[in-house]
Design a protein around this motif. Structure first.
Motif, PDB file in Angstrom:
ATOM      1  N   UNK A  16      80.302   0.578  48.084  1.00  0.00           N
ATOM      2  CA  UNK A  16      79.564   1.169  48.379  1.00  0.00           C
ATOM      3  C   UNK A  16      78.458   2.069  46.557  1.00  0.00           C
ATOM      4  N   UNK A  17      79.365   2.606  46.805  1.00  0.00           N
ATOM      5  CA  UNK A  17      79.609   4.109  45.397  1.00  0.00           C
ATOM      6  C   UNK A  17      78.945   3.238  44.535  1.00  0.00           C
ATOM      7  N   UNK A  18      79.645   2.224  43.868  1.00  0.00           N
ATOM      8  CA  UNK A  18      79.797   1.301  42.563  1.00  0.00           C
ATOM      9  C   UNK A  18      78.816   0.704  42.187  1.00  0.00           C
ATOM     10  N   UNK A  19      78.587   0.209  43.294  1.00  0.00           N
ATOM     11  CA  UNK A  19      77.313  -0.644  42.675  1.00  0.00           C
ATOM     12  C   UNK A  19      76.809  -0.727  43.281  1.00  0.00           C
ATOM     13  N   UNK A  20      76.228   0.140  44.165  1.00  0.00           N
ATOM     14  CA  UNK A  20      74.599   0.390  44.573  1.00  0.00           C
ATOM     15  C   UNK A  20      74.103   1.112  44.353  1.00  0.00           C
ATOM     16  N   UNK A  21      74.678   2.978  44.626  1.00  0.00           N
ATOM     17  CA  UNK A  21      73.655   4.002  44.046  1.00  0.00           C
ATOM     18  C   UNK A  21      74.041   3.598  42.936  1.00  0.00           C
ATOM     19  N   UNK A  22      72.965   4.504  42.341  1.00  0.00           N
ATOM     20  CA  UNK A  22      72.450   4.877  41.036  1.00  0.00           C
ATOM     21  C   UNK A  22      73.519   6.148  40.327  1.00  0.00           C
ATOM     22  N   UNK A  23      74.626   6.195  41.566  1.00  0.00           N
ATOM     23  CA  UNK A  23      75.654   7.980  40.734  1.00  0.00           C
ATOM     24  C   UNK A  23      75.922   7.485  39.323  1.00  0.00           C
ATOM     25  N   UNK A  24      76.703   6.636  38.907  1.00  0.00           N
ATOM     26  CA  UNK A  24      77.369   5.769  37.805  1.00  0.00           C
ATOM     27  C   UNK A  24      76.300   5.852  36.869  1.00  0.00           C
ATOM     28  N   UNK A  25      74.783   4.966  37.136  1.00  0.00           N
ATOM     29  CA  UNK A  25      74.050   5.259  35.899  1.00  0.00           C
ATOM     30  C   UNK A  25      73.611   6.672  35.587  1.00  0.00           C
ATOM     31  N   UNK A  26      73.462   6.993  36.213  1.00  0.00           N
ATOM     32  CA  UNK A  26      73.135   8.590  36.000  1.00  0.00           C
ATOM     33  C   UNK A  26      73.954   9.112  35.003  1.00  0.00           C
ATOM     34  N   UNK A  27      75.520   9.043  35.954  1.00  0.00           N
ATOM     35  CA  UNK A  27      76.330  10.025  35.099  1.00  0.00           C
ATOM     36  C   UNK A  27      76.838   9.123  33.269  1.00  0.00           C
ATOM     37  N   UNK A  28      76.608   8.170  33.487  1.00  0.00           N
ATOM     38  CA  UNK A  28      76.914   7.446  32.525  1.00  0.00           C
ATOM     39  C   UNK A  28      76.050   7.835  31.230  1.00  0.00           C
ATOM     40  N   UNK A  29      74.320   8.286  31.977  1.00  0.00           N
ATOM     41  CA  UNK A  29      73.442   9.156  30.675  1.00  0.00           C
ATOM     42  C   UNK A  29      73.472  10.052  30.459  1.00  0.00           C
ATOM     43  N   UNK A  30      73.945  10.088  31.470  1.00  0.00           N
ATOM     44  CA  UNK A  30      74.281  12.265  30.858  1.00  0.00           C
ATOM     45  C   UNK A  30      74.993  12.366  30.197  1.00  0.00           C
ATOM     46  N   UNK A  31      76.124  11.487  30.376  1.00  0.00           N
ATOM     47  CA  UNK A  31      76.955  11.932  28.930  1.00  0.00           C
ATOM     48  C   UNK A  31      76.518  11.100  27.386  1.00  0.00           C
ATOM     49  N   UNK A  32      75.729  10.195  27.683  1.00  0.00           N
ATOM     50  CA  UNK A  32      75.590   9.294  26.307  1.00  0.00           C
ATOM     51  C   UNK A  32      74.331   9.758  25.900  1.00  0.00           C
ATOM     52  N   UNK A  33      73.079  10.005  26.776  1.00  0.00           N
ATOM     53  CA  UNK A  33      72.032  10.610  25.997  1.00  0.00           C
ATOM     54  C   UNK A  33      71.235  11.809  26.057  1.00  0.00           C
ATOM     55  N   UNK A  34      71.320  12.346  27.926  1.00  0.00           N
ATOM     56  CA  UNK A  34      70.333  13.821  27.584  1.00  0.00           C
ATOM     57  C   UNK A  34      71.334  14.943  29.850  1.00  0.00           C
ATOM     58  N   UNK A  35      71.829  15.848  29.589  1.00  0.00           N
ATOM     59  CA  UNK A  35      72.231  16.212  30.669  1.00  0.00           C
ATOM     60  C   UNK A  35      71.204  16.596  31.617  1.00  0.00           C
ATOM     61  N   UNK A  36      69.964  16.368  30.979  1.00  0.00           N
ATOM     62  CA  UNK A  36      69.280  17.053  31.993  1.00  0.00           C
ATOM     63  C   UNK A  36      68.376  15.451  33.007  1.00  0.00           C
TER      64      UNK A  36
END
Length: 794
Positions: A620-640
């Motif tokens: 459920x965390x991996x496929x439904x939550x936005x936690x991982x997309x946000x984490x990857x975006x923070x790593x690649x684009x903007x930490x804020x």
């Protein structure tokens, strides 16, 4: 009869010449077993007898923690007449004088042991043709030859001093009362009155409820933290104005601005923020730790209640199995001939039953595919209408779930009986597994669809995914987690409320109906005080523990698999279980006829099901939550996370604009201008799969670490087991006085085996002895070993 003499039971039916009113009268037949029968079957059923009294303190882990913290324990209560604890060993008639209490025949066997022996005799008795399975009291009850068969309760509640209370009165005053909701359960008293199987259930339910306390506390804190932060993390959506024009959600819908879903975005953040991710990970570790410590608790109770090796060594074949088995074969363990059913035939039947299960599930869930809400039995053709449609479909889904539960249970019962399992434990485990598979699909199919499939196959503007001419359903404006939280609340909490109302109301309605029926039968004698057996017959038949276990295990699945979408699930589970314990206690003490005291050493196959549920919560965390997309975006684009919303929205492709009066709009997906997936999408997919693999390995490692650090059997229990074995060896040491030596050149093994059974061996190399009293005690042990084992030992 054990002596070989024919047994006769007086008929409970009136003769033909009696009137119709006399034939409607209920006749009661009270059965009891004399001392010789009790002694015979106590050894036959491998009951355990006391050798020495040992301490029986009130052990409770929470009490020890509170004592260490110097905090007064409000959960503790003094329950009078606590049963004593003993070192025990298998009962032997020849060693009767070695056991405690053997000088008093009236009180040597407890009521539950007497009930078990009498019921065993009734369950084995053949009354008709063996090939037709006309055997046992259960078959006669199913054919309505007898109306009921049950052990008698103790006298009900009354105003007497605590020390003078009988076991049922103790349970009513100190367990079944609603005022005892925060007290420890008197498990030894429950076991003394109802037997080990029921006591194990209440021990597990109490242990599970106690472990829900930290989970509910952490979940409540996470929920409150989400309430505080829900308005500070959705500014990009709420302040966007008309910047993001979104594509229509359906074929007949209009375009809309993303700022319109500002309230839904705030609510969505309440169920999808870093705190819920932490709580989901916490619940995964909580689940595996809980199960490891329950194994430790279960082993302690199994030894304390003398049933640690019950399933492996002592359980006998089911009467129905014995009646229907095609032939008799020798048991390799006991050396005795028993009813036998070929393993190949059973395997073929199990495979056939499994195919029936698959077809049943496919027929119920297969046709129900997107674009609309899915249930296991029917497609709910509910158009996109926001939250009202989702809530209404969840209510209809709950009604269908409760309706189909009865169909599934009936089918599973017939399939399990057809598979011919040897013991009652194997039969119940197979039945439990089938029903849980049915109910897993029944209860979890709709939440699984919303969590893992809804919105995954939508397509994109200009090339939407369709099925049967209908556009596939996508998540609402606030995301799928809001819909999942709504469904979980309705299904989980609604199921608990309905079940509690049923457990409170239905037994009272059945008891009222039973009393009215008996009142018409008794007629003019209604004014007289009915005897004890008539009062017990007015109670309703005990329905067993299967439904109770099933309800709790399904609840466990909700609070482990879907807890990321509903942090308050453990709190609602805790409140429900507090009510559930007292409802079940009142049912067993006051409203049910007294059940036969069955033995059990653990919760059976339910534990394996709990282990599986505890290890699949990462998806459920991996496929439904936005936690991982946000984490990857923070790593690649903007930490804020500046510009994250714009990054998650793709532009409608040119082909969409060319198909009609469509304007340039946005939709939620990681696609380029031509509708193809971007590199970020494939990176995110790899991160999700990697997260699942890493998380499952961490959970597995943590499980093995706990298994290594926390032994299944406590050290103090190991010492007690060794002490008990030593006392048992001393009690049965007289068997070693029969010294037998065998020469390799003497008579054949078959001749000596026959002479051994005759109690006199003519072989010249065997020391002649006629110690019949000693041989009687040793006969069963030597016979079970067989000639080869006896020769090697001698």
């Amino acid at each position: 009869c054990p002596s070989g003499a024919p047994c006769s039971v007086p008929s409970c039916f009136p003769p033909q010449e009696e009137t119709l009113s006399e034939r409607k009268t209920i006749h009661y037949l009270k059965l009891s077993a004399p001392w010789d029968v009790l002694v015979y079957y106590a050894e036959e059923l491998c009951m355990r007898a006391p050798l020495q009294v040992c301490p029986n303190p009130d052990r409770n882990s929470s009490a020890e923690v509170l004592q260490w913290l110097c905090i007064p324990n409000a959960l503790q209560q003094h329950v009078p007449n606590k049963p004593a604890d003993y070192y025990t060993c298998a009962f032997r008639r020849s060693k009767l004088d070695k056991f405690l209490g053997s000088d008093s025949r009236d009180s040597y066997f407890s009521n539950t042991q007497r009930h078990r022996i009498v019921y065993e005799i009734l369950a084995r008795t053949i009354y008709g043709k063996r090939k037709r399975a006309e055997i046992g009291i259960n078959r006669l009850l199913n054919e309505r030859v007898y109306a009921a068969a049950f052990p008698l309760h103790e006298t009900p509640e009354s105003e007497v001093p605590d020390e003078a209370l009988n076991p049922r009165q103790v349970l009513y005053r100190f367990w079944a009362q609603w005022g005892c909701w925060y007290r420890y359960q008197p498990l030894d008293h429950i076991r003394q009155y109802f037997g080990e199987k029921i006591a194990i259930y209440f021990a597990w339910l109490g242990f599970y409820t106690a472990w829900l306390l930290p989970a509910a506390a952490v979940g409540t804190v996470v929920f409150l933290a989400g309430l505080v932060a829900m308005g500070t993390n959705t500014q990009e959506i709420c302040e966007s104005g008309g910047q993001f024009l979104m594509c229509p959600l359906c074929d007949t819908c209009e375009t809309w601005n993303i700022s319109e879903i500002c309230p839904m975005a705030k609510v969505g953040y309440l169920f999808d923020h870093p705190g819920t991710v932490f709580f989901s990970v916490f619940m995964s570790f909580w689940a595996v730790t809980f199960l490891e410590y329950w194994k430790r608790k279960s082993a302690t109770l199994a030894h304390h209640w003398d049933c640690m090796d019950f399933q492996e060594e002592e359980e006998r074949p089911r009467p129905e199995f014995a009646a229907m088995a095609p032939r008799m074969e020798q048991n390799p363990i006991t050396g005795l001939k028993e009813p036998y059913f070929p393993k190949q035939d059973r395997l073929s039947r199990v495979l056939t039953g499994s195919m029936a299960i698959v077809i049943m599930e496919a027929g119920g869930a297969g046709p129900c595919v997107p674009p609309h809400s899915v249930t296991p039995v029917t497609c709910l053709a509910v158009l996109q209408a926001g939250n009202i449609a989702n809530i209404s479909s969840s209510l209809v889904n709950l009604a269908l779930i409760l309706l189909m539960s009865q169909v599934y249970t009936s089918l599973a019962e017939k399939l399990t009986r057809w598979e011919m399992h040897r013991t009652q434990t194997l039969h119940e485990d197979a039945f439990t597994f089938k029903v849980f598979i049915f109910q897993f699909v029944n209860f979890y199919s709709s939440p699984f669809y919303v969590a893992f499939f809804k919105g995954r196959f939508v397509g994109y503007p200009g090339q939407y995914g369709t099925l049967l001419g209908l556009r596939n359903e996508e998540c609402g404006p606030g995301g799928c987690l809001i819909e999942l939280a709504q469904q979980l609340f309705i299904i989980m909490v609604g199921k608990q409320i309905i079940s509690n109302v049923q457990e409170f109301v239905i037994p009272k309605l059945k008891a009222w109906r039973q009393k009215r029926k008996l009142a018409r039968v008794r007629g003019a004698q209604i004014s007289q005080e009915p005897p004890r057996w008539e009062e017990d017959y007015e109670l309703i038949e005990c329905e067993g523990l299967f439904e109770e276990y099933l309800e709790m295990v399904l609840q466990f699945g909700f609070i482990t698999i879907f807890v990321a979408a509903f942090p308050l699930a453990p709190l609602f589970a805790l409140l429900n279980n507090w009510v559930e314990i007292r409802l079940d206690a009142q049912k067993f003490v006051c409203e049910y006829r007294r059940p036969v005291a069955y033995r059990a050493q653990d919760i059976g196959v339910w534990f394996l099901i709990l282990e599986v549920l505890a290890q699949i919560s990462a998806f459920l965390i991996a496929f439904t939550s936005d936690f991982l997309p946000r984490l990857l975006y923070q790593y690649e684009h903007d930490s804020q996370l500046q510009g994250y919303v714009n990054f998650t929205l793709a532009y409608s492709p040119p082909r969409y604009l060319a198909t009609g009066n469509h304007t340039l709009c946005r939709y939620k997906a990681f696609r380029d201008a031509n509708g193809n997936y971007t590199l970020f999408y494939w990176k995110l997919l790899a991160v999700r799969l990697g997260f699942i693999i890493a998380f499952e390995h961490v959970v597995f490692f943590f499980l093995r670490l706990i298994d290594w650090l926390v032994p299944d059997v406590p050290g103090s229990l190991e010492l007690k087991i060794k002490r008990e074995r030593y006392l048992a060896k001393q009690a049965l040491a007289d068997n070693q006085e029969v010294l037998l030596t065998v020469s390799r050149d003497s008579a054949s093994p078959g001749q000596c085996a026959r002479s051994w059974r005759a109690r006199v061996c003519p072989c010249p190399s065997v020391k002649q002895t006629r110690a019949s009293e000693r041989l009687t005690g040793a006969h069963t042990e030597w016979e079970a070993l067989g000639w080869r084992g006896w020769r090697e030992d001698s």
